[in-house]
Design a protein around this motif. Sequence first.
Motif, PDB file in Angstrom:
ATOM      1  N   GLY A 176       0.828  -1.200   0.000  1.00 15.41           N
ATOM      2  CA  GLY A 176       0.000   0.000   0.000  1.00 15.41           C
ATOM      3  C   GLY A 176       0.855   1.238   0.000  1.00 15.41           C
ATOM      4  N   TYR A 177       0.218   2.349   0.312  1.00 17.20           N
ATOM      5  CA  TYR A 177       0.888   3.647   0.283  1.00 17.20           C
ATOM      6  C   TYR A 177       0.720   4.299   1.660  1.00 17.20           C
ATOM      7  CZ  TYR A 177       0.264   2.585  -4.648  1.00 17.20           C
ATOM      8  OH  TYR A 177       0.257   1.962  -5.870  1.00 17.20           O
ATOM      9  N   GLY A 178       1.826   4.405   2.393  1.00 16.79           N
ATOM     10  CA  GLY A 178       1.735   4.945   3.740  1.00 16.79           C
ATOM     11  C   GLY A 178       0.843   4.071   4.608  1.00 16.79           C
ATOM     12  N   SER A 179      -0.148   4.697   5.221  1.00 14.03           N
ATOM     13  CA  SER A 179      -1.061   3.940   6.085  1.00 14.03           C
ATOM     14  C   SER A 179      -2.222   3.322   5.313  1.00 14.03           C
ATOM     15  CB  SER A 179      -1.613   4.856   7.183  1.00 14.03           C
ATOM     16  OG  SER A 179      -2.336   5.937   6.604  1.00 14.03           O
ATOM     17  N   GLY A 180      -2.287   3.593   4.019  1.00 16.57           N
ATOM     18  CA  GLY A 180      -3.383   3.059   3.203  1.00 16.57           C
ATOM     19  C   GLY A 180      -3.008   1.747   2.526  1.00 16.57           C
ATOM     20  N   GLN A 181      -3.517   0.645   3.031  1.00 21.50           N
ATOM     21  CA  GLN A 181      -3.226  -0.656   2.441  1.00 21.50           C
ATOM     22  C   GLN A 181      -4.113  -0.880   1.231  1.00 21.50           C
ATOM     23  OE1 GLN A 181      -2.831  -3.790   5.273  1.00 21.50           O
ATOM     24  NE2 GLN A 181      -2.927  -5.431   3.749  1.00 21.50           N
ATOM     25  N   VAL A 182      -3.511  -1.416   0.147  1.00 17.83           N
ATOM     26  CA  VAL A 182      -4.238  -1.643  -1.106  1.00 17.83           C
ATOM     27  C   VAL A 182      -4.350  -3.126  -1.433  1.00 17.83           C
ATOM     28  CG1 VAL A 182      -4.298  -1.165  -3.593  1.00 17.83           C
ATOM     29  CG2 VAL A 182      -3.501   0.607  -2.000  1.00 17.83           C
ATOM     30  N   LEU A 183      -3.274  -3.864  -1.269  1.00 15.68           N
ATOM     31  CA  LEU A 183      -3.277  -5.305  -1.519  1.00 15.68           C
ATOM     32  C   LEU A 183      -3.338  -6.046  -0.189  1.00 15.68           C
ATOM     33  CD1 LEU A 183      -0.543  -5.573  -4.312  1.00 15.68           C
ATOM     34  CD2 LEU A 183      -3.009  -5.158  -4.560  1.00 15.68           C
ATOM     35  N   PHE A 184      -4.219  -7.033  -0.115  1.00 16.30           N
ATOM     36  CA  PHE A 184      -4.492  -7.724   1.147  1.00 16.30           C
ATOM     37  C   PHE A 184      -4.247  -9.221   1.025  1.00 16.30           C
ATOM     38  CE2 PHE A 184      -6.839  -3.796   1.284  1.00 16.30           C
ATOM     39  CZ  PHE A 184      -6.764  -3.377   2.603  1.00 16.30           C
ATOM     40  N   GLY A 185      -3.037  -9.607   0.622  1.00 22.39           N
ATOM     41  CA  GLY A 185      -2.729 -11.026   0.513  1.00 22.39           C
ATOM     42  C   GLY A 185      -2.972 -11.560  -0.884  1.00 22.39           C
ATOM     43  N   LEU A 186      -2.383 -10.922  -1.880  1.00 22.32           N
ATOM     44  CA  LEU A 186      -2.635 -11.247  -3.287  1.00 22.32           C
ATOM     45  C   LEU A 186      -1.841 -12.465  -3.736  1.00 22.32           C
ATOM     46  CD1 LEU A 186      -4.122 -10.078  -5.831  1.00 22.32           C
ATOM     47  CD2 LEU A 186      -1.943  -9.030  -6.419  1.00 22.32           C
ATOM     48  N   GLY A 209       8.917  -3.577  -8.448  1.00 22.40           N
ATOM     49  CA  GLY A 209       9.790  -3.046  -7.413  1.00 22.40           C
ATOM     50  C   GLY A 209       9.637  -1.560  -7.173  1.00 22.40           C
ATOM     51  N   GLN A 210       8.647  -0.939  -7.803  1.00 22.90           N
ATOM     52  CA  GLN A 210       8.389   0.487  -7.572  1.00 22.90           C
ATOM     53  C   GLN A 210       7.679   0.715  -6.242  1.00 22.90           C
ATOM     54  OE1 GLN A 210       6.141   0.825 -11.183  1.00 22.90           O
ATOM     55  NE2 GLN A 210       7.816   1.832 -12.284  1.00 22.90           N
ATOM     56  N   LEU A 211       7.122  -0.353  -5.713  1.00 22.30           N
ATOM     57  CA  LEU A 211       6.452  -0.319  -4.413  1.00 22.30           C
ATOM     58  C   LEU A 211       6.831  -1.600  -3.675  1.00 22.30           C
ATOM     59  CD1 LEU A 211       4.326   1.117  -2.582  1.00 22.30           C
ATOM     60  CD2 LEU A 211       2.594  -0.307  -3.695  1.00 22.30           C
ATOM     61  N   LEU A 212       7.401  -1.460  -2.487  1.00 21.84           N
ATOM     62  CA  LEU A 212       7.841  -2.636  -1.742  1.00 21.84           C
ATOM     63  C   LEU A 212       6.684  -3.209  -0.926  1.00 21.84           C
ATOM     64  CD1 LEU A 212      11.344  -1.521  -0.431  1.00 21.84           C
ATOM     65  CD2 LEU A 212      10.802  -2.882  -2.462  1.00 21.84           C
ATOM     66  N   PRO A 213       6.458  -4.522  -1.023  1.00 20.70           N
ATOM     67  CA  PRO A 213       5.403  -5.143  -0.210  1.00 20.70           C
ATOM     68  C   PRO A 213       5.734  -5.056   1.276  1.00 20.70           C
ATOM     69  CG  PRO A 213       6.193  -6.626  -1.952  1.00 20.70           C
ATOM     70  CD  PRO A 213       7.154  -5.480  -1.872  1.00 20.70           C
ATOM     71  N   THR A 214       4.703  -5.046   2.072  1.00 13.22           N
ATOM     72  CA  THR A 214       4.907  -5.097   3.520  1.00 13.22           C
ATOM     73  C   THR A 214       5.030  -6.534   4.001  1.00 13.22           C
ATOM     74  OG1 THR A 214       2.508  -4.984   3.829  1.00 13.22           O
ATOM     75  CG2 THR A 214       3.742  -2.915   3.933  1.00 13.22           C
ATOM     76  N   SER A 215       4.504  -7.476   3.220  1.00 14.32           N
ATOM     77  CA  SER A 215       4.670  -8.898   3.533  1.00 14.32           C
ATOM     78  C   SER A 215       4.303  -9.712   2.312  1.00 14.32           C
ATOM     79  CB  SER A 215       3.808  -9.310   4.732  1.00 14.32           C
ATOM     80  OG  SER A 215       2.433  -9.173   4.435  1.00 14.32           O
ATOM     81  N   GLY A 216       4.579 -10.997   2.382  1.00 10.85           N
ATOM     82  CA  GLY A 216       4.299 -11.890   1.269  1.00 10.85           C
ATOM     83  C   GLY A 216       5.567 -12.267   0.524  1.00 10.85           C
ATOM     84  N   MET A 217       5.408 -12.924  -0.639  1.00  7.70           N
ATOM     85  CA  MET A 217       6.525 -13.426  -1.417  1.00  7.70           C
ATOM     86  C   MET A 217       6.311 -13.114  -2.892  1.00  7.70           C
ATOM     87  SD  MET A 217       7.439 -16.063  -3.669  1.00  7.70           S
ATOM     88  CE  MET A 217       6.320 -17.424  -3.396  1.00  7.70           C
TER      89      MET A 217
END
Length: 235
Positions: free
Chosen positions: A11-21, A50-58
């Motif tokens: 996501g972007y800052g505190s706004g999460q966009v992907l929830f376990g894709l 790689g323009q946005l780093l995931p907060t978790s996942g693979m």
Amino acid sequence: MILELSGVMAGYGSGQVLFGLDLQIEAGQCVSLMGRNGMGKSTTIRTIMGQLLPTSGMINRFGVSSITASPYEIAQSGVGLVPEGRQIFPNLSVRENLTTFYRPPHAAQKSSWTEQKVLELFPRLSERLENLGSQLSGGEQQMLAIGRALMTNPKLLILDEATEGLAPLVRKQIWNSLYSLKESGQSILVVDKNISALAKLSDHHYILDKGLVAWHGNSLELVGNPGLKAQYLGV
């Protein structure tokens, strides 16, 4: 497997966009990514690139698993991007836009994209070689953006909004070029809103809803389930 996303959150800052894709692409496969605006399609592509780093996942690209790889490392590994809005260099000529991006093919690739091959795919560009990017029509710019990505000799070609804002005749030319690329064995991930064209082109489809895969399946399943359009794709 050339690309696999598993449990990706971003996501972007505190706004999460992907929830376990979760998403997978096999070599030589064309996969579509669909969904209403704001459901996470472009965020998925930015995360892959790689323009946005995931907060978790693979994320596994060509057998290498990393969620911290930089955009240039991902491009060098064999991912070519046709970004939303085309983003060609307006102050460079068509030829310069193409040759600046040339990279020799990877060892496992059987054929190589060259300026001549791109011009064979898009004959209109051969008439505009010395024109600046800013002097091209929207359709010509999209052809150039695809050609520029192909000049990197990608193992995976990603197109974000492949035909958005283009005239019907130009859209047809773009789809024909993608059919040709698919037939040549090019692996493709494409975002677009044209369900019928995607059904003809793609082997597998993913529909995103609120940052999750709401549905995935093949073209027969997509066409045979008209309720999907109303539920996940309609305005």
